[in-house]
Design a protein around this motif. Structure first.
Motif, PDB file in Angstrom:
ATOM      1  N   GLY A  10       0.818  -1.211   0.000  1.00 57.22           N
ATOM      2  CA  GLY A  10       0.000   0.000   0.000  1.00 57.22           C
ATOM      3  C   GLY A  10       0.850   1.259   0.000  1.00 57.22           C
ATOM      4  O   GLY A  10       0.543   2.238  -0.693  1.00 57.22           O
ATOM      5  N   ILE A  11       1.928   1.245   0.769  1.00 58.79           N
ATOM      6  CA  ILE A  11       2.851   2.385   0.786  1.00 58.79           C
ATOM      7  C   ILE A  11       3.481   2.560  -0.593  1.00 58.79           C
ATOM      8  O   ILE A  11       3.570   3.681  -1.110  1.00 58.79           O
ATOM      9  CB  ILE A  11       3.928   2.192   1.875  1.00 58.79           C
ATOM     10  CG1 ILE A  11       3.291   2.319   3.263  1.00 58.79           C
ATOM     11  CG2 ILE A  11       5.074   3.191   1.699  1.00 58.79           C
ATOM     12  CD1 ILE A  11       4.196   1.886   4.402  1.00 58.79           C
ATOM     13  N   LEU A  12       3.934   1.465  -1.180  1.00 64.26           N
ATOM     14  CA  LEU A  12       4.527   1.548  -2.521  1.00 64.26           C
ATOM     15  C   LEU A  12       3.526   2.072  -3.538  1.00 64.26           C
ATOM     16  O   LEU A  12       3.883   2.881  -4.404  1.00 64.26           O
ATOM     17  CB  LEU A  12       5.054   0.180  -2.942  1.00 64.26           C
ATOM     18  CG  LEU A  12       6.335  -0.269  -2.251  1.00 64.26           C
ATOM     19  CD1 LEU A  12       6.624  -1.723  -2.551  1.00 64.26           C
ATOM     20  CD2 LEU A  12       7.497   0.613  -2.669  1.00 64.26           C
ATOM     21  N   ASP A  13       2.287   1.644  -3.433  1.00 61.52           N
ATOM     22  CA  ASP A  13       1.254   2.149  -4.344  1.00 61.52           C
ATOM     23  C   ASP A  13       1.071   3.659  -4.178  1.00 61.52           C
ATOM     24  O   ASP A  13       0.898   4.377  -5.172  1.00 61.52           O
ATOM     25  CB  ASP A  13      -0.069   1.428  -4.113  1.00 61.52           C
ATOM     26  CG  ASP A  13      -0.058  -0.019  -4.597  1.00 61.52           C
ATOM     27  OD1 ASP A  13       0.841  -0.390  -5.397  1.00 61.52           O
ATOM     28  OD2 ASP A  13      -0.939  -0.791  -4.160  1.00 61.52           O
ATOM     29  N   GLN A  14       1.125   4.135  -2.953  1.00 58.34           N
ATOM     30  CA  GLN A  14       0.995   5.576  -2.711  1.00 58.34           C
ATOM     31  C   GLN A  14       2.197   6.334  -3.275  1.00 58.34           C
ATOM     32  O   GLN A  14       2.036   7.397  -3.885  1.00 58.34           O
ATOM     33  CB  GLN A  14       0.846   5.857  -1.224  1.00 58.34           C
ATOM     34  CG  GLN A  14      -0.489   5.417  -0.663  1.00 58.34           C
ATOM     35  CD  GLN A  14      -0.573   5.653   0.827  1.00 58.34           C
ATOM     36  OE1 GLN A  14      -0.425   6.791   1.275  1.00 58.34           O
ATOM     37  NE2 GLN A  14      -0.791   4.591   1.584  1.00 58.34           N
ATOM     38  N   VAL A  15       3.391   5.801  -3.067  1.00 58.77           N
ATOM     39  CA  VAL A  15       4.595   6.445  -3.615  1.00 58.77           C
ATOM     40  C   VAL A  15       4.521   6.469  -5.140  1.00 58.77           C
ATOM     41  O   VAL A  15       4.805   7.494  -5.770  1.00 58.77           O
ATOM     42  CB  VAL A  15       5.880   5.734  -3.127  1.00 58.77           C
ATOM     43  CG1 VAL A  15       7.103   6.235  -3.883  1.00 58.77           C
ATOM     44  CG2 VAL A  15       6.061   5.930  -1.621  1.00 58.77           C
ATOM     45  N   LEU A  16       4.117   5.361  -5.731  1.00 58.08           N
ATOM     46  CA  LEU A  16       3.986   5.319  -7.192  1.00 58.08           C
ATOM     47  C   LEU A  16       2.970   6.340  -7.696  1.00 58.08           C
ATOM     48  O   LEU A  16       3.203   6.989  -8.726  1.00 58.08           O
ATOM     49  CB  LEU A  16       3.599   3.915  -7.651  1.00 58.08           C
ATOM     50  CG  LEU A  16       4.759   2.937  -7.772  1.00 58.08           C
ATOM     51  CD1 LEU A  16       4.263   1.493  -7.792  1.00 58.08           C
ATOM     52  CD2 LEU A  16       5.579   3.247  -9.010  1.00 58.08           C
TER      53      LEU A  16
END
Length: 98
Positions: A10-16
């Motif tokens: 989820g964090i990676l999705d937000q960063v992306l």
């Protein structure tokens, strides 16, 4: 309660989402020569974790260290506040996966 791995994705999705939304300034870091490589790397991290592959977790952890590549990109691209929140969440989750 979500697993730490699911929350990291989820964090990676937000960063992306942030990275794809506006052009990123990459001058202060040397890891990514262009935005495409940044997006591809973050996407690969998310894909692997979704599949249960944590083999690149040390590399991902390096991306999130203070003054690491993501911090430098966030600071020079105007999303340091969001990075700080996401990075702190990542740190707590990462410690649960080690």
């Amino acid at each position: 309660m979500k697993s730490a791995a699911v929350e990291i994705v989820g964090i990676l999705d937000q960063v992306l989402a942030i990275v794809k939304r506006t052009p990123q300034e990459l001058i202060w870091q040397s890891r990514y020569p262009d935005e495409r490589e940044l997006v591809d790397d973050l996407t690969d991290h998310a894909r692997r974790i979704r599949q249960g592959d944590l083999s690149r977790l040390p590399d991902l952890s390096f991306l999130f260290v203070p003054t690491g590549p993501l911090c430098e990109i966030a600071a020079s691209s105007g999303w340091l506040d969001a990075y700080t929140v996401l990075g702190n969440r990542f740190d707590g989750l990462h410690s649960r996966l080690r």
